[in-house]
Design an enzyme around this catalytic site. Structure first.
Site, PDB file in Angstrom:
ATOM      1  N   LYS A 196       9.512   6.066   2.847  1.00  0.00           N
ATOM      2  CA  LYS A 196      10.207   4.788   2.993  1.00  0.00           C
ATOM      3  C   LYS A 196      10.641   4.259   1.626  1.00  0.00           C
ATOM      4  CE  LYS A 196       9.446   0.493   5.637  1.00  0.00           C
ATOM      5  NZ  LYS A 196      10.510  -0.218   4.989  1.00  0.00           N
ATOM      6  N   GLY A 197      11.673   3.444   1.603  1.00  0.00           N
ATOM      7  CA  GLY A 197      12.134   2.872   0.343  1.00  0.00           C
ATOM      8  C   GLY A 197      11.085   1.973  -0.297  1.00  0.00           C
ATOM      9  N   GLY A 198      10.976   2.032  -1.617  1.00  0.00           N
ATOM     10  CA  GLY A 198      10.089   1.135  -2.348  1.00  0.00           C
ATOM     11  C   GLY A 198       8.638   1.546  -2.445  1.00  0.00           C
ATOM     12  N   LYS A 242       8.565   6.839  -4.653  1.00  0.00           N
ATOM     13  CA  LYS A 242       8.892   8.269  -4.528  1.00  0.00           C
ATOM     14  C   LYS A 242       9.307   8.871  -5.865  1.00  0.00           C
ATOM     15  CE  LYS A 242      12.143   7.746  -1.531  1.00  0.00           C
ATOM     16  NZ  LYS A 242      12.040   6.280  -1.376  1.00  0.00           N
ATOM     17  N   ASP A 277      19.140  10.454  -4.159  1.00  0.00           N
ATOM     18  CA  ASP A 277      19.177   9.035  -3.814  1.00  0.00           C
ATOM     19  C   ASP A 277      20.325   8.389  -4.585  1.00  0.00           C
ATOM     20  OD1 ASP A 277      18.784   6.336  -3.414  1.00  0.00           O
ATOM     21  OD2 ASP A 277      16.607   6.425  -3.641  1.00  0.00           O
ATOM     22  N   ASN A 309       0.382   5.553  -2.386  1.00  0.00           N
ATOM     23  CA  ASN A 309       0.651   4.973  -3.701  1.00  0.00           C
ATOM     24  C   ASN A 309       0.335   3.474  -3.732  1.00  0.00           C
ATOM     25  OD1 ASN A 309       1.489   5.085  -6.367  1.00  0.00           O
ATOM     26  ND2 ASN A 309       3.659   4.851  -5.896  1.00  0.00           N
ATOM     27  N   CYS A 368      -9.237 -12.008  -7.573  1.00  0.00           N
ATOM     28  CA  CYS A 368      -8.590 -13.135  -6.917  1.00  0.00           C
ATOM     29  C   CYS A 368      -8.634 -12.939  -5.401  1.00  0.00           C
ATOM     30  CB  CYS A 368      -7.152 -13.279  -7.405  1.00  0.00           C
ATOM     31  SG  CYS A 368      -6.063 -11.928  -6.888  1.00  0.00           S
ATOM     32  N   CYS A 374      -6.033 -10.494  -4.111  1.00  0.00           N
ATOM     33  CA  CYS A 374      -6.379  -9.094  -4.373  1.00  0.00           C
ATOM     34  C   CYS A 374      -7.412  -8.597  -3.371  1.00  0.00           C
ATOM     35  CB  CYS A 374      -6.916  -8.937  -5.794  1.00  0.00           C
ATOM     36  SG  CYS A 374      -5.690  -9.226  -7.084  1.00  0.00           S
TER      37      CYS A 374
END
EC number: 3.6.-.-
Length: 336
Positions: free
Chosen positions: A29-31, A34, A58, A263, A275, A278
């Site tokens: 998927k984008g973002g 990759k 891409d 990732n 926090c 997080c």
């Protein structure tokens, strides 16, 4: 029985050590990172292979940003490496994206063929993008790189890339069946333009050559000894859903896939305060990591960290690439 199986090595070491591999696709998927992952894999491969090429398909062309170096449609050596090369192609540009040198010849025959071929291809819906890949494959195969890594576009484009050999074989088959009908007309046309040294045989031979290469590539793509796909995702619902869809489509196409990279993970230390956001994100990621473990127990699942700084430049990628070879250990992170 499955419960007694040892989990597979959580790294890409199996790919780096598989010296029979010729084509490695990295997608998702984008973002999800990759480009960072594909660039890092290419760096690790350059340590054990004679020559490595990374190709961006891409349109965003992020490998130029990743290595902090401008790349073009011609393979260019990556700064800081002796045997790592990179190139960028725009699959939407068709044959116009190819280097002009590809159509050079002793006369104008090949240049004319380029224009004629583009017009003929435009008459076959859906084949233009595939032909761009086909020509690139023909170029790449002639360069004899030890291994080629594809930094692919988001999932939809990737699936078209994987399917391109079948599309091209089908399309070229149609063109070649029309060859006998087209040849006399093409010969008359070029004669009228005063280009007696150009004939339909030039175009026909080019199509024949391309079909032969693509048939070979098609066979290689479906050979797990020569081709594999690495899925990159993050530990979120939509990314996991897209990954499962991609794995199913790849399996349907007969493409080997047994490596997944998760990732941008948080590695929180219990001894440190974090926090609330997080901690919340960490819990969400843990939930999806459990699902990934259940879904892909027969896959190599590599977990990569979310870092405070972006991974950019050859040295930064070289350092980050070590995380592909051994599980990330936040305690081992160098202190500044």
């Amino acid at each position: 029985m499955a419960d007694n199986l040892e989990p597979l090595e959580p790294s890409l070491q199996n790919l780096v050590e598989q010296d029979s591999l010729k084509w490695i696709f990295v997608g998702g998927k984008g973002g999800v990172g990759k480009t960072t992952c594909s660039s890092s894999l290419a760096v690790q491969l350059s340590k054990v292979r004679e020559s490595v090429l990374i190709i961006s398909t891409d349109p965003a062309h992020n490998i130029s940003d990743a290595f902090d170096q401008k790349f073009t449609k011609v393979p260019t050596k990556v700064n800081g490496f002796d045997n790592l090369f990179a190139m960028e192609i725009d699959p939407n540009a068709g044959l116009n994206e190819l280097p002009e040198e590809y159509f050079d010849g002793e006369n104008e025959a090949l240049r004319v063929s380029k224009g004629v071929m583009q017009e003929m291809i435009n008459a076959l819906p859906g084949i233009d993008e595939a032909m761009s890949y086909a020509e690139v494959m023909k170029l790449v195969k002639g360069m004899n790189f030890s291994v080629v890594v594809f930094d692919t576009a988001p999932t939809g484009h990737t699936l078209r890339l994987i399917a391109f050999p079948q599309v091209v074989e089908k399309g070229l088959g149609k063109l070649l069946r029309l060859k006998m009908k087209v040849a006399p007309l093409l010969s008359q046309f070029v004669s009228m333009l005063g280009m007696a040294d150009v004939n339909a045989d030039t175009l026909s031979q080019k199509l024949d050559d391309m079909l032969r290469v693509i048939t070979q590539v098609n066979e290689q793509f479906k050979n797990p000894d020569q081709t594999t796909f690495v899925c990159v995702c993050i530990a979120e619902f939509f990314s996991l859903y897209e990954t499962e869809r991609l794995v199913q489509e790849l399996t349907k196409c007969g493409i080997d896939v047994h490596n997944i990279i998760v990732n941008q993970l948080l590695f929180l230390q219990k001894s440190h305060d974090s926090c609330s956001m997080c901690a919340s994100r960490f819990k969400i990621q843990e939930k999806y990591l459990d699902q990934i473990a259940d879904l892909y127990e027969d896959f190599h699942v590599t977990k990569l960290p979310l870092l405070e700084k972006e991974v950019r430049g050859p040295e930064s990628i070289r350092s980050f690439s070590e995380n592909l070879m051994k599980p990330y250990d936040p305690k081992a992170e160098p202190k500044e």
